[in-house]
Design a protein around this motif. Structure first.
Motif, PDB file in Angstrom:
ATOM      1  N   GLU A   1      60.415  61.813  68.327  1.00  0.00           N
ATOM      2  CA  GLU A   1      59.995  62.846  67.378  1.00  0.00           C
ATOM      3  C   GLU A   1      58.577  62.571  66.872  1.00  0.00           C
ATOM      4  OE1 GLU A   1      61.537  65.783  66.436  1.00  0.00           O
ATOM      5  OE2 GLU A   1      62.786  65.247  68.166  1.00  0.00           O
ATOM      6  N   LEU A   2      58.284  61.299  66.627  1.00  0.00           N
ATOM      7  CA  LEU A   2      56.946  60.915  66.185  1.00  0.00           C
ATOM      8  C   LEU A   2      55.925  61.195  67.290  1.00  0.00           C
ATOM      9  CD1 LEU A   2      55.141  59.676  64.011  1.00  0.00           C
ATOM     10  CD2 LEU A   2      55.769  57.410  64.921  1.00  0.00           C
ATOM     11  N   TYR A   3      56.285  60.898  68.509  1.00  0.00           N
ATOM     12  CA  TYR A   3      55.434  61.158  69.671  1.00  0.00           C
ATOM     13  C   TYR A   3      55.070  62.647  69.726  1.00  0.00           C
ATOM     14  CZ  TYR A   3      54.294  60.454  74.744  1.00  0.00           C
ATOM     15  OH  TYR A   3      53.716  60.362  75.977  1.00  0.00           O
ATOM     16  N   TYR A   4      56.078  63.510  69.622  1.00  0.00           N
ATOM     17  CA  TYR A   4      55.835  64.959  69.600  1.00  0.00           C
ATOM     18  C   TYR A   4      54.930  65.354  68.434  1.00  0.00           C
ATOM     19  CZ  TYR A   4      59.354  66.088  73.170  1.00  0.00           C
ATOM     20  OH  TYR A   4      60.060  66.199  74.330  1.00  0.00           O
ATOM     21  N   LYS A   5      55.185  64.783  67.258  1.00  0.00           N
ATOM     22  CA  LYS A   5      54.390  65.094  66.070  1.00  0.00           C
ATOM     23  C   LYS A   5      52.923  64.727  66.267  1.00  0.00           C
ATOM     24  CE  LYS A   5      56.431  65.558  61.527  1.00  0.00           C
ATOM     25  NZ  LYS A   5      56.371  66.987  61.540  1.00  0.00           N
TER      26      LYS A   5
ATOM     27  N   GLU B   1      51.264  67.173  68.570  1.00  0.00           N
ATOM     28  CA  GLU B   1      50.978  68.364  67.771  1.00  0.00           C
ATOM     29  C   GLU B   1      49.785  68.128  66.842  1.00  0.00           C
ATOM     30  OE1 GLU B   1      53.161  70.752  64.151  1.00  0.00           O
ATOM     31  OE2 GLU B   1      54.438  69.858  65.697  1.00  0.00           O
ATOM     32  N   PHE B   2      49.739  66.951  66.228  1.00  0.00           N
ATOM     33  CA  PHE B   2      48.661  66.598  65.301  1.00  0.00           C
ATOM     34  C   PHE B   2      47.294  66.684  65.987  1.00  0.00           C
ATOM     35  CE2 PHE B   2      45.925  63.367  63.268  1.00  0.00           C
ATOM     36  CZ  PHE B   2      45.946  63.812  61.949  1.00  0.00           C
ATOM     37  N   PHE B   3      47.223  66.205  67.227  1.00  0.00           N
ATOM     38  CA  PHE B   3      45.965  66.201  67.975  1.00  0.00           C
ATOM     39  C   PHE B   3      45.855  67.388  68.941  1.00  0.00           C
ATOM     40  CE2 PHE B   3      45.657  61.476  67.092  1.00  0.00           C
ATOM     41  CZ  PHE B   3      44.490  61.556  66.353  1.00  0.00           C
ATOM     42  N   HIS B   4      46.574  68.484  68.650  1.00  0.00           N
ATOM     43  CA  HIS B   4      46.549  69.653  69.543  1.00  0.00           C
ATOM     44  C   HIS B   4      45.104  70.026  69.884  1.00  0.00           C
ATOM     45  CE1 HIS B   4      45.919  71.627  65.649  1.00  0.00           C
ATOM     46  NE2 HIS B   4      45.308  72.583  66.338  1.00  0.00           N
ATOM     47  N   GLY B   5      44.903  70.386  71.139  1.00  0.00           N
ATOM     48  CA  GLY B   5      43.571  70.764  71.587  1.00  0.00           C
ATOM     49  C   GLY B   5      42.636  69.607  71.837  1.00  0.00           C
ATOM     50  N   ASP B   6      43.123  68.375  71.711  1.00  0.00           N
ATOM     51  CA  ASP B   6      42.285  67.189  71.882  1.00  0.00           C
ATOM     52  C   ASP B   6      42.964  66.231  72.865  1.00  0.00           C
ATOM     53  OD1 ASP B   6      40.524  65.070  71.635  1.00  0.00           O
ATOM     54  OD2 ASP B   6      40.486  65.124  69.441  1.00  0.00           O
TER      55      ASP B   6
ATOM     56  N   TYR C   1      51.649  54.873  68.101  1.00  0.00           N
ATOM     57  CA  TYR C   1      51.549  56.334  68.169  1.00  0.00           C
ATOM     58  C   TYR C   1      50.619  56.882  67.088  1.00  0.00           C
ATOM     59  CZ  TYR C   1      55.382  57.060  71.540  1.00  0.00           C
ATOM     60  OH  TYR C   1      56.176  57.093  72.662  1.00  0.00           O
ATOM     61  N   THR C   2      50.666  56.310  65.900  1.00  0.00           N
ATOM     62  CA  THR C   2      49.977  56.876  64.740  1.00  0.00           C
ATOM     63  C   THR C   2      48.665  56.175  64.385  1.00  0.00           C
ATOM     64  OG1 THR C   2      51.329  55.473  63.297  1.00  0.00           O
ATOM     65  CG2 THR C   2      52.107  57.723  63.673  1.00  0.00           C
ATOM     66  N   HIS C   3      48.288  55.144  65.107  1.00  0.00           N
ATOM     67  CA  HIS C   3      47.175  54.300  64.658  1.00  0.00           C
ATOM     68  C   HIS C   3      45.872  55.058  64.424  1.00  0.00           C
ATOM     69  CE1 HIS C   3      46.121  54.229  68.964  1.00  0.00           C
ATOM     70  NE2 HIS C   3      44.933  53.756  68.609  1.00  0.00           N
ATOM     71  N   ASP C   4      45.637  56.144  65.124  1.00  0.00           N
ATOM     72  CA  ASP C   4      44.389  56.895  64.961  1.00  0.00           C
ATOM     73  C   ASP C   4      44.534  58.189  64.174  1.00  0.00           C
ATOM     74  OD1 ASP C   4      42.706  55.078  66.204  1.00  0.00           O
ATOM     75  OD2 ASP C   4      42.734  56.084  68.147  1.00  0.00           O
ATOM     76  N   CYS C   5      45.596  58.334  63.402  1.00  0.00           N
ATOM     77  CA  CYS C   5      45.809  59.596  62.690  1.00  0.00           C
ATOM     78  C   CYS C   5      44.805  59.804  61.556  1.00  0.00           C
ATOM     79  CB  CYS C   5      47.246  59.732  62.199  1.00  0.00           C
ATOM     80  SG  CYS C   5      47.728  58.571  60.945  1.00  0.00           S
TER      81      CYS C   5
ATOM     82  N   MET D   1      54.043  61.947  57.465  1.00  0.00           N
ATOM     83  CA  MET D   1      54.702  62.231  58.737  1.00  0.00           C
ATOM     84  C   MET D   1      55.984  61.400  58.881  1.00  0.00           C
ATOM     85  SD  MET D   1      52.569  62.160  62.298  1.00  0.00           S
ATOM     86  CE  MET D   1      51.078  62.912  61.651  1.00  0.00           C
ATOM     87  N   LEU D   2      55.880  60.122  58.571  1.00  0.00           N
ATOM     88  CA  LEU D   2      57.009  59.196  58.731  1.00  0.00           C
ATOM     89  C   LEU D   2      58.127  59.511  57.731  1.00  0.00           C
ATOM     90  CD1 LEU D   2      54.867  55.985  59.258  1.00  0.00           C
ATOM     91  CD2 LEU D   2      56.168  57.186  61.030  1.00  0.00           C
ATOM     92  N   LEU D   3      57.751  59.885  56.516  1.00  0.00           N
ATOM     93  CA  LEU D   3      58.752  60.285  55.516  1.00  0.00           C
ATOM     94  C   LEU D   3      59.515  61.521  55.985  1.00  0.00           C
ATOM     95  CD1 LEU D   3      56.872  59.797  52.117  1.00  0.00           C
ATOM     96  CD2 LEU D   3      59.026  58.702  52.790  1.00  0.00           C
ATOM     97  N   GLU D   4      58.786  62.514  56.494  1.00  0.00           N
ATOM     98  CA  GLU D   4      59.418  63.738  56.981  1.00  0.00           C
ATOM     99  C   GLU D   4      60.416  63.456  58.103  1.00  0.00           C
ATOM    100  OE1 GLU D   4      56.368  66.497  58.159  1.00  0.00           O
ATOM    101  OE2 GLU D   4      55.552  66.606  56.119  1.00  0.00           O
ATOM    102  N   LEU D   5      60.106  62.463  58.923  1.00  0.00           N
ATOM    103  CA  LEU D   5      60.980  62.141  60.046  1.00  0.00           C
ATOM    104  C   LEU D   5      62.163  61.248  59.646  1.00  0.00           C
ATOM    105  CD1 LEU D   5      58.341  61.555  62.853  1.00  0.00           C
ATOM    106  CD2 LEU D   5      59.932  63.475  62.648  1.00  0.00           C
TER     107      LEU D   5
END
Length: 172
Positions: free
Chosen positions: A13-17, A20-25, A61-65, A93-97
């Motif tokens: 789920e985090l991977y998908y998020k 989505e977070f970096f959509h278009g990149d 997964y999140t290191h560059d957010c 993000m992590l709280l939501e998941l």
């Protein structure tokens, strides 16, 4: 759902998020995929326990957010700004998941320090930095001097050193 599959579900789920977070990149999406893959490989090679490996994978997964918020606020995204801006984004993000609080704290700590190469406290921290270097040296087309310097100054794990030597043709 057993524990392992629940944790794998959270990571997926985090991977998908993050996609989505970096959509278009696609470059940044490809980057996080590579850093995650190498983090996991090194973590397994270094025999991390299941919880530490899970935290490492989530951090990879999140290191560059922090990149996007840094670019939006400051027009640039150097390492220090990534460390400054990333933890807040990741925490939400992590709280939501549904990640556990102690895991969120460690993941955010790793995000907030992944461009700080002194006083690396913990194998997860060391491995995340090594995996990020393995990818960044290639993506940044680093010269031989920079490659050797990174190997000598950053790499401490046996697995990371082995992968580095194979990937970059550096003598161990």
């Amino acid at each position: 759902m057993d524990n392992m599959s629940f944790e794998q579900h959270l990571l997926d789920e985090l991977y998908y998020k993050m996609i989505e977070f970096f959509h278009g990149d696609p470059k940044r999406i490809q980057h996080l995929i590579k850093v995650h893959s190498l983090s996991r490989l090194i973590g397994i090679g270094e025999k991390l326990d299941a919880t530490s490996l899970f935290i490492l994978e989530a951090a990879a997964y999140t290191h560059d957010c922090g990149i996007r918020p840094a670019e939006e606020k400051y027009g640039r995204c150097d390492g220090k700004l990534q460390e400054q801006e990333g933890p807040t984004v990741a925490q939400q993000m992590l709280l939501e998941l549904g990640f556990e609080n102690y895991m969120i704290e460690r993941i955010c700590y790793l995000i907030g320090h992944h461009h700080t190469y002194t006083n690396m406290d913990g194998m997860d921290y060391q491995i995340l930095v090594e995996a990020d270097f393995l990818v960044n040296l290639y993506e940044d087309d680093a010269n031989r001097h920079a490659i050797q310097k990174a190997y000598d100054n950053i790499f401490r794990t046996d697995t990371g050193k082995q992968i580095f030597a194979q990937m970059y043709g550096v003598e161990e």
